[in-house]
Design a protein around this motif. Structure first.
Motif, short mmCIF file in Angstrom:
data_model
loop_
_atom_site.label_atom_id
_atom_site.label_comp_id
_atom_site.label_asym_id
_atom_site.label_seq_id
_atom_site.Cartn_x
_atom_site.Cartn_y
_atom_site.Cartn_z
N TYR A 1 -77.91 -57.50 -6.16
CA TYR A 1 -78.41 -58.79 -5.70
C TYR A 1 -78.99 -59.60 -6.87
CZ TYR A 1 -80.93 -62.02 -2.52
OH TYR A 1 -81.41 -63.12 -1.85
N TYR A 2 -78.39 -60.76 -7.11
CA TYR A 2 -78.87 -61.68 -8.14
C TYR A 2 -79.38 -62.93 -7.42
CZ TYR A 2 -78.72 -64.70 -12.31
OH TYR A 2 -79.03 -65.55 -13.33
N LEU A 3 -80.59 -63.34 -7.75
CA LEU A 3 -81.28 -64.36 -6.97
C LEU A 3 -80.46 -65.63 -6.78
CD1 LEU A 3 -83.99 -64.83 -5.57
CD2 LEU A 3 -84.88 -65.68 -7.72
N LEU A 4 -79.69 -66.02 -7.80
CA LEU A 4 -78.99 -67.30 -7.74
C LEU A 4 -77.66 -67.22 -6.99
CD1 LEU A 4 -79.59 -68.69 -11.34
CD2 LEU A 4 -80.98 -68.99 -9.29
N THR A 5 -77.17 -66.03 -6.76
CA THR A 5 -75.88 -65.89 -6.06
C THR A 5 -75.98 -64.85 -4.96
OG1 THR A 5 -75.17 -64.32 -7.75
CG2 THR A 5 -74.48 -66.59 -8.03
N PRO A 6 -76.77 -65.12 -3.92
CA PRO A 6 -76.92 -64.13 -2.84
C PRO A 6 -75.60 -63.81 -2.16
CG PRO A 6 -77.89 -66.23 -2.22
CD PRO A 6 -77.59 -66.33 -3.67
N ARG B 1 -84.58 -62.69 -12.09
CA ARG B 1 -83.66 -62.90 -10.96
C ARG B 1 -82.87 -61.65 -10.56
NH1 ARG B 1 -81.94 -67.70 -14.55
NH2 ARG B 1 -83.31 -69.39 -13.92
N GLN B 2 -83.25 -60.49 -11.09
CA GLN B 2 -82.54 -59.24 -10.76
C GLN B 2 -83.20 -58.59 -9.55
OE1 GLN B 2 -79.91 -58.34 -12.75
NE2 GLN B 2 -80.23 -60.07 -14.12
#
Lengths: 431, 305
Positions: B54-59, B272-273
């Motif tokens: 899960y990367y905050l900017l690309t859920p 964002r990780q």
């Protein structure tokens, strides 16, 4: 009977929720030509007021679109605005136009939060190269900076003269001092005042350190990464880097600067010099008017004599999910033309992002601001546009910090080797 | 006739029980819903995210990656460093804060009304936000112009670096945290002390016990349940350390005050990780549970008898 009442209440509640949903849909249908704009400042700030006035002028200038600005103040630690954006990502409710901190452009572009805006921005030749550089990702323009920033070396004229330094013979943008000449001045001041005399912001443990110290590295011909941003080993731990961080280290070793500066030390006459940004002028002019100060440009590497200065600030971007790219583009283009940029820059006491705005401002601002504008337009370079910028900038920060803690990390090359490897991992990290 | 009566009675009972149960569950529902929404659900989501990238900017691009996050975590040097830091903090804060709280409670534990002033004074740090306290202490501890160093110089002690020293910073945070938190526990100890019957002290005095003997043989044993509760809550709170390092030192200098919770926060919301941060949360939460259980076994053994 009781159970029926409970069910009835729940039913009313559910109907209410559905009703709200329906209302939202109808609102969307009625506002196809409305362009939503999110900004990271508050309405009360001079910057916010200038933005609001620019939006009003946009709405008055044409009949095709109506821009609506929404203020979402950013808190000191980076929360607030970013949190709202992150939440909007998971609920698919991003606005059409949003402000973006310059270095975030790459991450937002890669994630398709932003989309390219090349064809919507006009008069690009008038824009400072650093602004274009800041907004580029994968050879496309994803954000358009609306103002610039810069750092200079504030000096206390009275304190320098008391130490016997001729304040009429200080460096200029066209004739900057190299590191040796700079050190000579520091030595003179230190001998006179017998204490640290330069506040370099070493106690800051934020992104400021990358912003402020990369120009030293770049001036000496060093780099953080290769051009493709895939390698840091061999670049960040190069000989040029070692020389640069050696220069920084000796500022503390020689007691010219300190790792724990007094807050507002320059403002109160504790320090003769302060490395800080344009924002400090407002503080000095409004609240510390007894300090007679000037600003000198960055010192340059004794090897290259090339002046490099820091740049970068917030920018406008277009949401990747906007349903009206033409409208959003029109807003961004209008807001980043000369007149609007001039208004925002003057209101917020920041550096201009266009040459034409710089020409207008130079005659209306103070001499210290004139120097910063000149340094910025002639020598400014953007921070690296890297997807994992938060991690890379922190590795750089830690390098600066460990450099200044020479008792604990005596081997400078070891620091650079370790950090270069660390940065390389971040450069190639899949997200 | 008897048969008819019995049948009637049997049918009534189940009906009443069902009705009462439903009413009880309806009263419990609001709390259970809130607990489920804000505690259980997030915990389960965290467990799920810990197995993803899960990367905050690309859920929308989140993918299942099994135990990769946990593998990376075990070899992460900063996680090890932060764990060492928090263990150091916990080991120091428990005796200092709990001891201070007990000492203050004993000081104000008497019948004179004038002690209300001291209760308020000792308790007041608790009502201030940790962020405010941290900023306040930043000024006091400045190596060049802080009040603490001004006072020390009057005793001929040279200026101390405090928060700017990798060797001193964590100790400073321990002292500040103990100062801030002791007041709350003082009140709890005070309640415990006032629940000890005075007759026991009278009996002890009759048997010739002095003040010291009374403390060790009467006060401490009687305070055991209170102490156990305080130790448990202090242990858990200590492991959650984040505000003081975040505001005062940003985990520095040289990561000497980096704590697991701050590291989790930074990894999740700055870097964002979120997947990796969730893995840290799961692992660290498990660690806290283990330590809590161990502590209860070690300290609360007698209670189990």
């Amino acid at each position: 009977m009781k159970l029926k009442k409970v069910i009835a209440v729940l039913g009313i509640f559910i109907v209410f929720l559905v009703g709200c949903g329906n209302n939202d849909d109808s609102e969307n249908a009625a506002n196809d030509q409305t362009i939503s704009v999110w900004v990271h400042v508050s309405r009360e700030e001079p910057e916010g007021q200038a933005m609001e006035e620019s939006i009003e002028r946009f709405n008055e200038s044409q009949d095709d679109y109506t821009a609506e600005i929404q203020f979402i103040p950013r808190s000191g630690s980076g929360g607030g605005y970013e949190d709202v954006i992150n939440a909007a990502l998971t609920t698919d409710t991003l606005p059409d136009v949003l402000t973006v901190d310059g270095p975030n452009t790459a991450a937002y572009a890669q994630s398709e939060i932003l989309q390219p805006i090349d064809q919507y921005v006009s008069d690009k030749d008038d824009v400072l190269p650093s602004i274009i550089e800041q907004g580029m990702y994968d050879d496309q323009l994803y954000s358009m900076g609306y103002s610039e920033s810069g750092i200079g070396f504030y000096y206390n004229i009275d304190m320098l003269e008391q130490a016997g330094i001729d304040t009429d013979a200080l460096p200029t943008v066209d004739e900057p001092w190299d590191w040796d000449e700079f050190n000579h001045m520091l030595e003179t001041l230190h001998d006179h005042y017998k204490k640290p005399i330069l506040d370099m912001g070493f106690d800051d443990q934020s992104e400021f350190l990358l912003y402020a110290y990369t120009p030293f590295l770049w001036s000496n011909g060093g780099e953080i990464t290769n051009e493709e941003q895939t390698e840091a080993v061999g670049y960040f731990n190069s000989e040029e880097s070692h020389e640069t961080f050696s220069f920084i280290r000796q500022l503390v070793e020689n007691d010219y600067s300190t790792i724990s500066p007094v807050e507002y030390g320059f403002h109160t006459g504790e320090y003769a010099l302060l490395m800080s940004g344009s924002w400090t002028m407002q503080e000095l002019d409004e609240e510390y008017q007894d300090i007679n100060y000037g600003i000198m440009p960055y010192p340059v590497s004794s090897n290259t004599h090339e002046l490099v200065s820091p740049t970068g600030s917030w920018a406008y971007g277009m949401s990747g999910t906007t349903s009206n790219p033409e409208g959003a583009g029109a807003v961004i283009d209008f807001l980043t033309q000369e007149e609007q940029m001039y208004q925002v820059s003057m209101a917020n006491s920041v550096l201009p992002a266009r040459y034409s705005v710089a020409e207008r401002m130079v005659e209306e601002v103070s001499e210290p601001m004139q120097l910063l504008i000149e340094q910025n337009t002639k020598t400014g370079r953007a921070r690296p546009s890297i997807v994992n910028y938060p991690q890379v900038s922190r590795a750089f920060q830690e390098t600066v910090t460990e450099t200044t803690y020479y008792d604990y990390s005596p081997d400078l090359q070891e620091i650079l080797d370790t950090k270069a490897q660390e940065i390389e991992v971040y450069l190639n990290q899949e997200n | 006739m008897n048969t008819v009566k019995q049948l009637f009675v049997r049918k009534k009972v189940p009906h009443i029980n069902v009705k009462d149960n439903l009413t009880a569950y309806l009263f419990l529902a609001p709390s259970l819903i809130i607990l489920g929404l804000f505690l259980f659900y997030p915990a389960l989501m965290s467990l799920y995210y810990s197995l993803t990238d899960y990367y905050l900017l690309t859920p929308q691009l989140t993918e299942f990656i099994g135990l990769d996050n946990f593998k990376n975590l075990l070899s992460d040097p900063l996680m090890r460093k932060s764990l060492m830091n928090i263990f150091k903090f916990v080991i120091l804060i428990l005796p200092i804060q709990v001891g201070t709280a007990l000492g203050l409670a004993l000081l104000v534990n008497n019948q004179r009304k004038s002690t209300i002033i001291y209760k308020v004074a000792y308790f007041s740090p608790v009502v201030m936000s940790l962020a405010v306290i941290s900023i306040l202490w930043l000024y006091l501890l400045n190596p060049s112009s802080g009040l603490i160093n001004e006072v020390l110089s009057n005793f001929g002690i040279s200026a101390q670096p405090f928060l700017t020293s990798p060797t001193q910073a964590m100790y400073v945070i321990v002292v500040i945290s103990a100062w801030q938190g002791a007041g709350n526990q003082m009140l709890i100890f005070l309640a415990g002390l006032q629940n000890i019957p005075s007759s026991i002290y009278e009996a002890a005095r009759i048997d010739g016990a002095g003040r010291g003997r009374q403390f060790w043989n009467v006060t401490l044993p009687m305070l055991k349940p209170t102490s156990l509760m305080i130790l448990t809550t202090t242990l858990i709170d200590a492991f959650k350390l984040i505000i003081q390092p975040m505001v005062m030192t940003q985990g520095g200098p040289l990561n000497s005050t980096m704590t697991p919770v701050y590291y989790i926060y930074r990894t999740g919301f700055t870097d964002r990780q979120l997947g990796f941060a969730s893995a840290m949360t799961v692992l660290y939460g498990g660690l806290i549970i283990v330590f809590t259980v161990l502590q209860r076994k070690f300290v609360g053994g007698d209670t189990n008898e």
